[in-house]
Scaffold this motif. Structure first.
Motif, PDB file in Angstrom:
ATOM      1  N   TYR A  12     129.890  51.382 -86.339  1.00  0.00           N
ATOM      2  CA  TYR A  12     131.005  50.686 -87.204  1.00  0.00           C
ATOM      3  C   TYR A  12     131.756  51.617 -87.728  1.00  0.00           C
ATOM      4  O   TYR A  12     133.021  51.040 -87.729  1.00  0.00           O
ATOM      5  CB  TYR A  12     129.831  50.156 -88.319  1.00  0.00           C
ATOM      6  N   GLY A  13     131.307  53.130 -88.017  1.00  0.00           N
ATOM      7  CA  GLY A  13     132.515  53.711 -88.616  1.00  0.00           C
ATOM      8  C   GLY A  13     133.428  53.939 -87.643  1.00  0.00           C
ATOM      9  O   GLY A  13     134.615  54.411 -87.994  1.00  0.00           O
ATOM     10  N   LEU A  14     132.931  54.447 -86.370  1.00  0.00           N
ATOM     11  CA  LEU A  14     133.847  54.834 -85.479  1.00  0.00           C
ATOM     12  C   LEU A  14     134.913  53.676 -85.081  1.00  0.00           C
ATOM     13  O   LEU A  14     136.223  53.772 -84.898  1.00  0.00           O
ATOM     14  CB  LEU A  14     133.028  55.239 -84.073  1.00  0.00           C
ATOM     15  N   VAL A  15     134.393  52.542 -85.054  1.00  0.00           N
ATOM     16  CA  VAL A  15     135.267  51.466 -84.672  1.00  0.00           C
ATOM     17  C   VAL A  15     136.303  51.065 -86.020  1.00  0.00           C
ATOM     18  O   VAL A  15     137.604  51.000 -85.779  1.00  0.00           O
ATOM     19  CB  VAL A  15     134.592  50.300 -84.524  1.00  0.00           C
ATOM     20  N   ASN A  16     135.673  51.359 -87.116  1.00  0.00           N
ATOM     21  CA  ASN A  16     136.636  51.220 -88.224  1.00  0.00           C
ATOM     22  C   ASN A  16     137.689  52.411 -88.298  1.00  0.00           C
ATOM     23  O   ASN A  16     138.818  51.995 -88.623  1.00  0.00           O
ATOM     24  CB  ASN A  16     135.756  51.263 -89.491  1.00  0.00           C
ATOM     25  N   ALA A  17     137.264  53.350 -87.973  1.00  0.00           N
ATOM     26  CA  ALA A  17     138.373  54.455 -88.048  1.00  0.00           C
ATOM     27  C   ALA A  17     139.521  54.355 -86.657  1.00  0.00           C
ATOM     28  O   ALA A  17     140.749  54.646 -87.250  1.00  0.00           O
ATOM     29  CB  ALA A  17     137.816  55.835 -87.667  1.00  0.00           C
ATOM     30  N   VAL A  18     139.215  53.614 -85.647  1.00  0.00           N
ATOM     31  CA  VAL A  18     140.170  53.563 -84.545  1.00  0.00           C
ATOM     32  C   VAL A  18     141.030  52.352 -85.043  1.00  0.00           C
ATOM     33  O   VAL A  18     142.325  52.435 -85.012  1.00  0.00           O
ATOM     34  CB  VAL A  18     139.292  53.029 -83.236  1.00  0.00           C
ATOM     35  N   VAL A  19     140.390  51.344 -85.642  1.00  0.00           N
ATOM     36  CA  VAL A  19     141.216  50.135 -86.235  1.00  0.00           C
ATOM     37  C   VAL A  19     142.145  50.437 -87.241  1.00  0.00           C
ATOM     38  O   VAL A  19     143.460  50.369 -87.057  1.00  0.00           O
ATOM     39  CB  VAL A  19     140.473  48.963 -86.582  1.00  0.00           C
ATOM     40  N   PHE A  20     141.553  51.330 -88.281  1.00  0.00           N
ATOM     41  CA  PHE A  20     142.538  51.650 -89.333  1.00  0.00           C
ATOM     42  C   PHE A  20     143.891  52.770 -88.816  1.00  0.00           C
ATOM     43  O   PHE A  20     144.694  52.396 -89.299  1.00  0.00           O
ATOM     44  CB  PHE A  20     141.968  52.758 -90.367  1.00  0.00           C
ATOM     45  N   GLY A  21     143.182  53.508 -87.872  1.00  0.00           N
ATOM     46  CA  GLY A  21     144.229  54.632 -87.326  1.00  0.00           C
ATOM     47  C   GLY A  21     145.257  53.935 -86.651  1.00  0.00           C
ATOM     48  O   GLY A  21     146.677  54.009 -86.649  1.00  0.00           O
ATOM     49  N   THR A  22     144.813  52.791 -85.785  1.00  0.00           N
ATOM     50  CA  THR A  22     145.979  51.890 -85.057  1.00  0.00           C
ATOM     51  C   THR A  22     146.874  51.159 -85.925  1.00  0.00           C
ATOM     52  O   THR A  22     147.997  51.240 -85.941  1.00  0.00           O
ATOM     53  CB  THR A  22     145.213  51.085 -84.147  1.00  0.00           C
ATOM     54  N   GLY A  23     146.303  50.533 -86.981  1.00  0.00           N
ATOM     55  CA  GLY A  23     147.058  49.788 -88.091  1.00  0.00           C
ATOM     56  C   GLY A  23     148.041  50.908 -88.855  1.00  0.00           C
ATOM     57  O   GLY A  23     149.208  50.364 -89.072  1.00  0.00           O
ATOM     58  N   ALA A  24     147.737  52.019 -89.110  1.00  0.00           N
ATOM     59  CA  ALA A  24     148.478  53.077 -89.874  1.00  0.00           C
ATOM     60  C   ALA A  24     149.456  53.418 -88.971  1.00  0.00           C
ATOM     61  O   ALA A  24     150.678  53.661 -89.375  1.00  0.00           O
ATOM     62  CB  ALA A  24     147.470  54.217 -90.446  1.00  0.00           C
ATOM     63  N   ILE A  25     149.285  53.811 -87.952  1.00  0.00           N
ATOM     64  CA  ILE A  25     150.297  54.301 -86.914  1.00  0.00           C
ATOM     65  C   ILE A  25     151.295  53.377 -86.707  1.00  0.00           C
ATOM     66  O   ILE A  25     152.687  53.462 -86.846  1.00  0.00           O
ATOM     67  CB  ILE A  25     149.583  54.661 -85.656  1.00  0.00           C
ATOM     68  N   ILE A  26     151.097  51.945 -86.375  1.00  0.00           N
ATOM     69  CA  ILE A  26     151.812  50.967 -86.561  1.00  0.00           C
ATOM     70  C   ILE A  26     152.636  50.707 -87.729  1.00  0.00           C
ATOM     71  O   ILE A  26     154.061  50.711 -87.599  1.00  0.00           O
ATOM     72  CB  ILE A  26     151.154  49.659 -86.133  1.00  0.00           C
ATOM     73  N   ILE A  27     152.094  50.623 -88.846  1.00  0.00           N
ATOM     74  CA  ILE A  27     152.899  50.638 -90.319  1.00  0.00           C
ATOM     75  C   ILE A  27     153.958  51.748 -90.066  1.00  0.00           C
ATOM     76  O   ILE A  27     155.049  51.566 -90.678  1.00  0.00           O
ATOM     77  CB  ILE A  27     151.865  50.429 -91.359  1.00  0.00           C
ATOM     78  N   LEU A  28     153.539  52.838 -90.014  1.00  0.00           N
ATOM     79  CA  LEU A  28     154.283  54.147 -90.230  1.00  0.00           C
ATOM     80  C   LEU A  28     155.432  54.355 -89.259  1.00  0.00           C
ATOM     81  O   LEU A  28     156.356  55.138 -89.564  1.00  0.00           O
ATOM     82  CB  LEU A  28     153.575  55.276 -90.499  1.00  0.00           C
ATOM     83  N   SER A  29     155.153  53.896 -88.214  1.00  0.00           N
ATOM     84  CA  SER A  29     156.112  53.936 -87.037  1.00  0.00           C
ATOM     85  C   SER A  29     157.154  52.975 -86.844  1.00  0.00           C
ATOM     86  O   SER A  29     158.145  53.470 -86.202  1.00  0.00           O
ATOM     87  CB  SER A  29     155.451  54.172 -85.678  1.00  0.00           C
ATOM     88  N   VAL A  30     156.807  51.924 -87.222  1.00  0.00           N
ATOM     89  CA  VAL A  30     158.019  50.766 -87.464  1.00  0.00           C
ATOM     90  C   VAL A  30     158.715  50.779 -88.417  1.00  0.00           C
ATOM     91  O   VAL A  30     158.198  50.813 -89.813  1.00  0.00           O
ATOM     92  CB  VAL A  30     157.060  49.343 -86.844  1.00  0.00           C
ATOM     93  N   ALA A  31     159.933  50.873 -88.199  1.00  0.00           N
ATOM     94  CA  ALA A  31     161.149  51.180 -89.212  1.00  0.00           C
ATOM     95  C   ALA A  31     161.302  50.092 -90.289  1.00  0.00           C
ATOM     96  O   ALA A  31     161.530  50.556 -91.470  1.00  0.00           O
ATOM     97  CB  ALA A  31     162.468  51.271 -88.601  1.00  0.00           C
ATOM     98  N   SER A  32     160.952  48.921 -89.922  1.00  0.00           N
ATOM     99  CA  SER A  32     161.085  48.001 -90.921  1.00  0.00           C
ATOM    100  C   SER A  32     159.715  47.801 -91.974  1.00  0.00           C
ATOM    101  O   SER A  32     159.847  47.100 -92.834  1.00  0.00           O
ATOM    102  CB  SER A  32     161.349  46.459 -90.070  1.00  0.00           C
ATOM    103  N   LEU A  33     158.673  48.214 -91.406  1.00  0.00           N
ATOM    104  CA  LEU A  33     157.506  48.282 -92.283  1.00  0.00           C
ATOM    105  C   LEU A  33     157.332  49.608 -92.960  1.00  0.00           C
ATOM    106  O   LEU A  33     156.411  49.660 -93.850  1.00  0.00           O
ATOM    107  CB  LEU A  33     156.390  48.233 -91.492  1.00  0.00           C
ATOM    108  N   GLN A  34     157.950  50.706 -92.733  1.00  0.00           N
ATOM    109  CA  GLN A  34     158.049  51.922 -93.366  1.00  0.00           C
ATOM    110  C   GLN A  34     158.259  51.827 -94.723  1.00  0.00           C
ATOM    111  O   GLN A  34     157.472  52.424 -95.651  1.00  0.00           O
ATOM    112  CB  GLN A  34     158.689  52.879 -92.994  1.00  0.00           C
ATOM    113  N   GLU A  35     159.104  51.068 -95.202  1.00  0.00           N
ATOM    114  CA  GLU A  35     159.319  50.762 -96.550  1.00  0.00           C
ATOM    115  C   GLU A  35     158.431  49.990 -97.450  1.00  0.00           C
ATOM    116  O   GLU A  35     158.428  50.174 -98.704  1.00  0.00           O
ATOM    117  CB  GLU A  35     160.743  50.179 -96.809  1.00  0.00           C
ATOM    118  N   HIS A  36     157.601  49.392 -96.779  1.00  0.00           N
ATOM    119  CA  HIS A  36     156.405  48.470 -97.591  1.00  0.00           C
ATOM    120  C   HIS A  36     155.229  49.158 -97.313  1.00  0.00           C
ATOM    121  O   HIS A  36     154.101  48.604 -97.619  1.00  0.00           O
ATOM    122  CB  HIS A  36     156.516  47.196 -97.083  1.00  0.00           C
ATOM    123  N   TRP A  37     154.963  50.466 -97.125  1.00  0.00           N
ATOM    124  CA  TRP A  37     153.701  51.143 -96.679  1.00  0.00           C
ATOM    125  C   TRP A  37     152.954  51.281 -98.036  1.00  0.00           C
ATOM    126  O   TRP A  37     151.616  51.273 -97.739  1.00  0.00           O
ATOM    127  CB  TRP A  37     154.000  52.643 -96.209  1.00  0.00           C
TER     128      TRP A  37
END
Length: 72
Positions: A12-37
């Motif tokens: 569970y912890g490993l899967v949680n880390a992968v899901v969070f990391g994927t979401g964080a990368i998407i949020i921080l790399s998409v320009a329109s989402l960066q201002e709402h981080w």
């Protein structure tokens, strides 16, 4: 507690880390989402905590099987 549940708890912890990391990368790399981080990162934390359990439950039986889906 069944064996599948124990395996799911372990991964569970490993899967949680992968899901969070994927979401964080998407949020921080998409320009329109960066201002709402500041709002979106806590949302990703909660979503990853909830979504990781069904994913771990789906992975657990495959880890128990000897050959996966190869059919030997």
């Amino acid at each position: 507690m069944t064996t599948n549940t124990r395996i799911a708890l372990i991964i569970y912890g490993l899967v949680n880390a992968v899901v969070f990391g994927t979401g964080a990368i998407i949020i921080l790399s998409v320009a329109s989402l960066q201002e709402h981080w500041p709002i979106l990162l806590p949302v990703i934390v909660v979503v990853s905590l909830v979504v990781a359990w069904p994913i771990a439950q789906a992975i657990a039986p495959r880890l128990r099987s000897r050959y996966g889906r190869r059919g030997r």
